[in-house]
Design an enzyme around this catalytic site. Structure first.
Site, PDB file in Angstrom:
ATOM      1  N   LEU A 144       0.846  -1.177  -0.215  1.00  0.00           N
ATOM      2  CA  LEU A 144       0.021  -0.104  -0.050  1.00  0.00           C
ATOM      3  C   LEU A 144       0.657   1.297   0.005  1.00  0.00           C
ATOM      4  CD1 LEU A 144      -2.415   1.689   0.517  1.00  0.00           C
ATOM      5  CD2 LEU A 144      -2.207   1.508   2.870  1.00  0.00           C
ATOM      6  N   SER A 145       0.536   2.093  -0.845  1.00  0.00           N
ATOM      7  CA  SER A 145       1.096   3.656  -0.895  1.00  0.00           C
ATOM      8  C   SER A 145       2.698   3.497  -0.987  1.00  0.00           C
ATOM      9  CB  SER A 145       0.771   4.259   0.475  1.00  0.00           C
ATOM     10  OG  SER A 145       1.023   5.589   0.332  1.00  0.00           O
ATOM     11  N   ALA A 146       3.409   3.908   0.058  1.00  0.00           N
ATOM     12  CA  ALA A 146       4.864   3.770  -0.204  1.00  0.00           C
ATOM     13  C   ALA A 146       5.181   2.287  -0.255  1.00  0.00           C
ATOM     14  CB  ALA A 146       5.436   4.260   1.139  1.00  0.00           C
ATOM     15  N   ALA A 149       4.692   1.357  -3.802  1.00  0.00           N
ATOM     16  CA  ALA A 149       5.673   2.002  -4.522  1.00  0.00           C
ATOM     17  C   ALA A 149       6.922   1.076  -4.481  1.00  0.00           C
ATOM     18  CB  ALA A 149       6.034   3.412  -4.332  1.00  0.00           C
ATOM     19  N   GLU A 343      -0.491   9.794   4.291  1.00  0.00           N
ATOM     20  CA  GLU A 343       0.796   9.254   4.207  1.00  0.00           C
ATOM     21  C   GLU A 343       1.484  10.214   2.861  1.00  0.00           C
ATOM     22  OE1 GLU A 343       1.354   4.600   4.382  1.00  0.00           O
ATOM     23  OE2 GLU A 343      -0.109   4.870   2.943  1.00  0.00           O
TER      24      GLU A 343
END
Length: 383
Positions: A144-146, A149, A343
């Site tokens: 998720l998110s970071a 990525a 975030e």
């Protein structure tokens, strides 16, 4: 510089806000001695009792402010692993590497093959496969998110390791290499062209074989990592999979739009879910037959289980029924919930060997970059 003061204000307010902390029912164990660990990460895992040799492995990367155990509690991955018979690995960021425990997805040293955080995660995977006799042909990764990525970075730098990946509210590999660039990309400003994104993915390793299948999840109302980032991820992976811009088919699953890109034989290579009205987080369905996980900040009960659907896409579940547009089982009057953006990337570790390097165009902490970084330091968000 777009909305910089607003971004810094929100980040400062979030600095003391707790994420998904450890739970008393923490079912994860620690990996010990998995390698040189150049990224200085912690490794946690879950293996169901009596798991047979040759089982699959799912690698799960939490988002900023979260812990491995907290993300597992919210997403339900270890529960699904018990039900369906696979192991789960949870790399965990450490505050010494990043004050808000974000994986450093925008730091070149950490997303280059055989270096930094990506190498630490690769070492954890090998340790899990060896110790538990797992199937090296069935390794998958999500985040998720970071964490999404960083999952994209793992898929780019070690494509031969993975059979599939899933990126939730994440960013394309190589889309940023500094903190100011990371902020801009998250808000949909600037970034490499489609051709450049495809080049960066293709050149992240020497891989010449089959590429992992990819699942992309994005909330239409996400203002932290805006929806254009999902389009960039899609464009990046369309290149290596050799599929066109238009999907092979478009369908409705649990009232949400699913687009699918297939090869000439009809095998699904890429799927993209767009969750209407959802903000920043992992989509959950906590009630009904598909109920899994627990709602919390960034773990959003919106009537569709990304955990279960991702596992289906990878072929890890015993479910054989066709996907349909059947309405999910939900409480009367339950509405889609979103949370305020929170975030964002934080400071990277202070070790000079891990710091982002200036690019060939001579970028340095001068001019606009210096102004941004000074403001971040003043807000206590960067060392």
């Amino acid at each position: 510089m777009r909305n910089l003061s607003d971004t810094i204000t929100r980040l400062t307010a979030m600095r003391g806000r707790p994420g998904l902390s450890a739970h008393r029912d923490d079912r994860l164990s620690d990996i010990a001695g998995f390698g040189s660990n150049p990224g200085a990460l912690r490794g946690r895992f879950y293996v169901p009792e009596n798991l047979p040799r040759g089982a699959a492995l799912v690698v799960v990367l939490h988002g900023c402010t979260q812990t491995a155990d907290g993300y597992d509690h919210g997403s339900g991955w270890s529960k699904l692993a018990t039900d369906q018979g696979f192991a789960v690995l949870f790399p965990e960021q450490q505050r010494g590497n990043n004050p808000n425990v974000c994986f450093n997805w925008f730091v070149p040293e950490d997303i280059t093959r055989d270096r930094g955080e990506v190498l630490s995660i690769r070492q954890m995977i090998q340790a899990m496969v060896t110790k538990h006799g797992l199937d090296h042909r069935r390794i998958f990764i999500t985040g998720l998110s970071a964490g999404g990525a960083m999952a994209a970075a793992m898929l780019a730098t070690y494509p031969e390791v993975f059979a599939g990946g899933a990126i939730i509210a994440g960013l394309a590999y190589g889309s940023a290499s500094t903190i100011p660039e990371a902020f801009d990309r998250m808000r949909g400003h600037g970034g490499p062209s489609k051709a450049e994104l495809q080049r960066r993915l293709a050149e992240a390793s020497l891989h010449k074989g089959t590429w992992p299948k990819i699942s992309i999840w994005q909330g239409s109302a996400d203002t932290t990592v805006v929806p254009s980032n999902a389009d960039s991820i899609l464009a990046q992976w369309q290149g290596v999979h050799g599929v066109g811009a238009s999907p092979t088919r478009k369908e409705t699953v649990d009232r949400q739009i699913r687009q699918v890109w297939c090869d000439v034989d009809g095998n699904e290579l890429i799927e993209k879910y767009t969750i209407a009205g959802m903000g920043h987080g992992t989509p959950l369905q906590t009630l009904g037959d598909d109920g899994l996980g627990v709602a919390a900040p960034f773990m959003l009960d919106v009537g569709i289980s990304s955990t279960r659907h991702i596992a289906d896409f990878w072929g890890l579940t015993s479910r054989t029924e066709a996907r349909s547009g059947e309405a999910p089982k939900r409480s009367p009057g339950k509405s889609v919930r979103t949370y305020a953006p929170a975030e964002n990337p934080r400071a990277v570790r202070a070790d000079a060997s891990k710091a982002p390097q200036p690019d060939a165009r001579g970028a340095s902490a001068t001019g606009i970059t210096k102004v941004i970084e000074d403001a971040l330091r003043a807000a206590g968000l960067m060392r």
